[in-house]
Design a protein around this motif. Structure first.
Motif, PDB file in Angstrom:
ATOM      1  N   ILE A 182       0.886  -1.167   0.000  1.00  0.00           N
ATOM      2  CA  ILE A 182       0.000   0.000   0.000  1.00  0.00           C
ATOM      3  C   ILE A 182       0.915   1.207   0.000  1.00  0.00           C
ATOM      4  N   LEU A 183       0.824   2.038  -1.023  1.00  0.00           N
ATOM      5  CA  LEU A 183       1.747   3.148  -1.198  1.00  0.00           C
ATOM      6  C   LEU A 183       1.010   4.461  -0.993  1.00  0.00           C
ATOM      7  N   VAL A 184       1.374   5.190   0.065  1.00  0.00           N
ATOM      8  CA  VAL A 184       0.725   6.452   0.392  1.00  0.00           C
ATOM      9  C   VAL A 184       1.630   7.601  -0.052  1.00  0.00           C
ATOM     10  N   VAL A 185       1.336   8.150  -1.193  1.00  0.00           N
ATOM     11  CA  VAL A 185       2.084   9.255  -1.790  1.00  0.00           C
ATOM     12  C   VAL A 185       3.585   9.004  -1.775  1.00  0.00           C
ATOM     13  N   PRO A 186       4.046   7.823  -2.136  1.00  0.00           N
ATOM     14  CA  PRO A 186       5.493   7.622  -2.207  1.00  0.00           C
ATOM     15  C   PRO A 186       6.044   8.257  -3.471  1.00  0.00           C
ATOM     16  N   GLU A 187       7.291   8.692  -3.412  1.00  0.00           N
ATOM     17  CA  GLU A 187       7.912   9.279  -4.594  1.00  0.00           C
ATOM     18  C   GLU A 187       8.518   8.157  -5.440  1.00  0.00           C
ATOM     19  N   LEU A 188       7.664   7.321  -5.994  1.00  0.00           N
ATOM     20  CA  LEU A 188       8.109   6.235  -6.863  1.00  0.00           C
ATOM     21  C   LEU A 188       7.815   6.594  -8.313  1.00  0.00           C
ATOM     22  N   THR A 189       8.768   6.304  -9.180  1.00  0.00           N
ATOM     23  CA  THR A 189       8.596   6.618 -10.591  1.00  0.00           C
ATOM     24  C   THR A 189       7.744   5.563 -11.276  1.00  0.00           C
ATOM     25  N   THR A 190       7.349   5.854 -12.513  1.00  0.00           N
ATOM     26  CA  THR A 190       6.595   4.879 -13.302  1.00  0.00           C
ATOM     27  C   THR A 190       7.405   3.597 -13.468  1.00  0.00           C
ATOM     28  N   GLY A 238       5.896  -9.264  -9.197  1.00  0.00           N
ATOM     29  CA  GLY A 238       4.648  -9.959  -8.892  1.00  0.00           C
ATOM     30  C   GLY A 238       4.013  -9.501  -7.599  1.00  0.00           C
ATOM     31  N   ILE A 239       4.246  -8.239  -7.207  1.00  0.00           N
ATOM     32  CA  ILE A 239       3.712  -7.718  -5.947  1.00  0.00           C
ATOM     33  C   ILE A 239       2.548  -6.782  -6.248  1.00  0.00           C
ATOM     34  N   PRO A 240       1.319  -7.190  -5.938  1.00  0.00           N
ATOM     35  CA  PRO A 240       0.169  -6.297  -6.158  1.00  0.00           C
ATOM     36  C   PRO A 240       0.233  -5.097  -5.217  1.00  0.00           C
ATOM     37  N   PHE A 241      -0.180  -3.928  -5.708  1.00  0.00           N
ATOM     38  CA  PHE A 241      -0.119  -2.729  -4.892  1.00  0.00           C
ATOM     39  C   PHE A 241      -1.286  -1.816  -5.208  1.00  0.00           C
ATOM     40  N   ALA A 242      -1.550  -0.903  -4.278  1.00  0.00           N
ATOM     41  CA  ALA A 242      -2.571   0.125  -4.470  1.00  0.00           C
ATOM     42  C   ALA A 242      -2.012   1.434  -3.950  1.00  0.00           C
ATOM     43  N   LEU A 243      -2.350   2.529  -4.625  1.00  0.00           N
ATOM     44  CA  LEU A 243      -1.901   3.858  -4.229  1.00  0.00           C
ATOM     45  C   LEU A 243      -2.982   4.550  -3.399  1.00  0.00           C
ATOM     46  N   VAL A 244      -2.551   5.405  -2.482  1.00  0.00           N
ATOM     47  CA  VAL A 244      -3.473   6.216  -1.688  1.00  0.00           C
ATOM     48  C   VAL A 244      -3.059   7.678  -1.836  1.00  0.00           C
ATOM     49  N   ALA A 245      -4.009   8.544  -2.192  1.00  0.00           N
ATOM     50  CA  ALA A 245      -3.746   9.979  -2.374  1.00  0.00           C
ATOM     51  C   ALA A 245      -2.502  10.196  -3.218  1.00  0.00           C
ATOM     52  N   PRO A 246      -2.489   9.699  -4.461  1.00  0.00           N
ATOM     53  CA  PRO A 246      -1.280   9.796  -5.283  1.00  0.00           C
ATOM     54  C   PRO A 246      -0.917  11.238  -5.618  1.00  0.00           C
ATOM     55  N   VAL A 247       0.362  11.440  -5.924  1.00  0.00           N
ATOM     56  CA  VAL A 247       0.861  12.768  -6.273  1.00  0.00           C
ATOM     57  C   VAL A 247       0.156  13.293  -7.512  1.00  0.00           C
ATOM     58  N   ASP A 248      -0.054  12.417  -8.491  1.00  0.00           N
ATOM     59  CA  ASP A 248      -0.712  12.816  -9.729  1.00  0.00           C
ATOM     60  C   ASP A 248      -1.634  11.696 -10.186  1.00  0.00           C
ATOM     61  N   GLU A 249      -2.366  11.938 -11.248  1.00  0.00           N
ATOM     62  CA  GLU A 249      -3.298  10.940 -11.778  1.00  0.00           C
ATOM     63  C   GLU A 249      -2.525   9.686 -12.183  1.00  0.00           C
ATOM     64  N   PRO A 250      -2.796   8.520 -11.573  1.00  0.00           N
ATOM     65  CA  PRO A 250      -2.060   7.302 -11.925  1.00  0.00           C
ATOM     66  C   PRO A 250      -2.389   6.826 -13.343  1.00  0.00           C
ATOM     67  N   ALA A 251      -1.543   5.964 -13.853  1.00  0.00           N
ATOM     68  CA  ALA A 251      -1.778   5.384 -15.174  1.00  0.00           C
ATOM     69  C   ALA A 251      -3.039   4.528 -15.142  1.00  0.00           C
ATOM     70  N   PRO A 252      -3.716   4.386 -16.287  1.00  0.00           N
ATOM     71  CA  PRO A 252      -4.932   3.552 -16.335  1.00  0.00           C
ATOM     72  C   PRO A 252      -4.649   2.138 -15.829  1.00  0.00           C
ATOM     73  N   GLY A 253      -5.572   1.623 -15.023  1.00  0.00           N
ATOM     74  CA  GLY A 253      -5.438   0.263 -14.509  1.00  0.00           C
ATOM     75  C   GLY A 253      -4.721   0.153 -13.183  1.00  0.00           C
ATOM     76  N   VAL A 254      -4.048   1.224 -12.747  1.00  0.00           N
ATOM     77  CA  VAL A 254      -3.365   1.197 -11.446  1.00  0.00           C
ATOM     78  C   VAL A 254      -4.387   1.452 -10.343  1.00  0.00           C
ATOM     79  N   PRO A 255      -4.565   0.543  -9.388  1.00  0.00           N
ATOM     80  CA  PRO A 255      -5.560   0.752  -8.325  1.00  0.00           C
ATOM     81  C   PRO A 255      -5.164   1.915  -7.423  1.00  0.00           C
ATOM     82  N   TRP A 256      -6.107   2.801  -7.145  1.00  0.00           N
ATOM     83  CA  TRP A 256      -5.808   3.904  -6.236  1.00  0.00           C
ATOM     84  C   TRP A 256      -7.058   4.397  -5.544  1.00  0.00           C
ATOM     85  N   VAL A 257      -6.820   5.000  -4.360  1.00  0.00           N
ATOM     86  CA  VAL A 257      -7.901   5.545  -3.545  1.00  0.00           C
ATOM     87  C   VAL A 257      -7.569   6.995  -3.226  1.00  0.00           C
TER      88      VAL A 257
END
Length: 339
Positions: free
Chosen positions: A117-125, A135-154
């Motif tokens: 679960i990634l909460v506004v981490p500074e991770l690149t594409t 093979g690690i499923p992940f979801a973003l929370v309050a992302p810095v910018d609009e995530p790419a299509p298909g990336v789960p986020w809240v």
């Protein structure tokens, strides 16, 4: 694993890929690593199948900072969901540094993390893609910018929240309303500022760039911004702060200048952290269900681990204006003279 990687002339993550039967390793390299594994008697700690969420499994929780009630609320939501299914949370802080985010990502190859679960981490594409390769499923929370299509986020309904906060001040009679928002490049900051501007336009009030400041969601910079705004020849009668911490900085600036809240200055925050109900006067703010956001992200990760796709990869939880005592009409009632 580090010794085997060094002897094979490969990275630790490549050794991990062989241990977990990843396909993106050449047959020659794979054979070399397997021979070394056999020689050293290394026993792989196999990651469970994606369809099996095992009790005792680990989920990583990565956040920029840990030193605030905001972080505590976010961690609480994810932990409650995972505790309910017998899983544990591993928390890492990046402190906004890409280098530390990179170190966290590199460490994934050496431990049995099931998801993140990634909460506004500074991770690149590219780093997001590396999570997929591992093979690690992940979801973003309050992302810095609009995530790419298909990336789960809240996220949260930040634009309606900014609109509601500013409407409230306008309805109280304020016409010169300032805003102190977060970093301008952040999606949440821009959305809250856009809601503020929309409310002004809706009421037929001019948008004045002089009354807009961007900060970092902390009280120190907000304090300086508030002092600057309150030093204007035509100072604002109300300030909409983009976070409760920024509202505290505004409280401090008002106290420094001898201004009373809300008689001389109305203040509205954003988040409704626990201290919003403890300060004096109690803070009017926009409630963001932070724990609900990470709880939803945790459920998304669990669905992905079970081999299921979430019904939607984009979820925005509703915000709500909570009116308390820090907002009132401009030039509100004067306190009675002391005896």
């Amino acid at each position: 694993m580090a010794e085997i990687a060094k002897e094979a002339g490969v990275s630790v993550s490549t050794v991990s890929k062989v241990l977990h039967n990843r396909s993106d390793v050449s047959s020659k390299t794979r054979a070399k690593i397997q021979r070394l594994l056999e020689r050293y008697g290394y026993l792989a700690r196999h990651r469970p199948a994606a369809s099996a969420v095992l009790r005792g499994g680990l989920i990583d929780f990565v956040i920029n900072e840990l030193d605030s009630p905001w972080a505590v609320e976010l961690i609480r939501g994810a932990e409650e969901v995972l505790h309910g299914v017998g899983m544990s949370l591993v928390v890492s802080a990046t402190h906004g540094r890409t280098r530390l985010a990179r170190q966290w990502l590199d460490s994934l190859a050496t431990r049995p993390t099931l998801g993140a679960i990634l909460v506004v981490p500074e991770l690149t594409t590219g780093q997001h893609e590396e999570l997929r390769r591992l093979g690690i499923p992940f979801a973003l929370v309050a992302p810095v910018d609009e995530p790419a299509p298909g990336v789960p986020w809240v996220g949260a309904t930040n634009w309606p929240g900014g609109l509601a906060a500013t409407r409230h001040l306008i309805e109280l009679g304020h016409r010169r309303i300032a805003i102190i928002s977060g970093p301008q490049r952040r999606l949440t900051s821009r959305a809250r500022a856009d809601g503020y501007r929309s409310a002004l336009e809706e009421a037929g009030l001019p948008f004045d760039p002089e009354l807009v400041r961007y900060g970092d969601f902390t009280h120190d910079l907000a304090h300086r911004h508030a002092l600057d705004l309150l030093a204007l020849d035509r100072r604002p009668t109300a300030i909409f702060a983009g976070s409760d911490h920024q509202a505290l900085g505004t409280f401090r600036a008002a106290a420094t200048l001898g201004l009373r809240i809300p008689e001389d200055l109305s203040v509205v925050g954003f988040d409704d952290l626990p201290f919003a109900d403890w300060v004096t006067p109690r803070l009017t703010t926009v409630r963001t269900p932070l724990a609900d956001m990470t709880a939803l992200a945790a459920r998304m990760v669990l669905q992905l681990l079970a081999g299921e796709q979430p019904e939607t990869t984009r979820v925005e939880v509703a915000t709500e204006l909570v009116v308390r005592e820090s907002s009132g009409p401009p030039g509100g009632p004067q306190p009675s003279a002391s005896l």
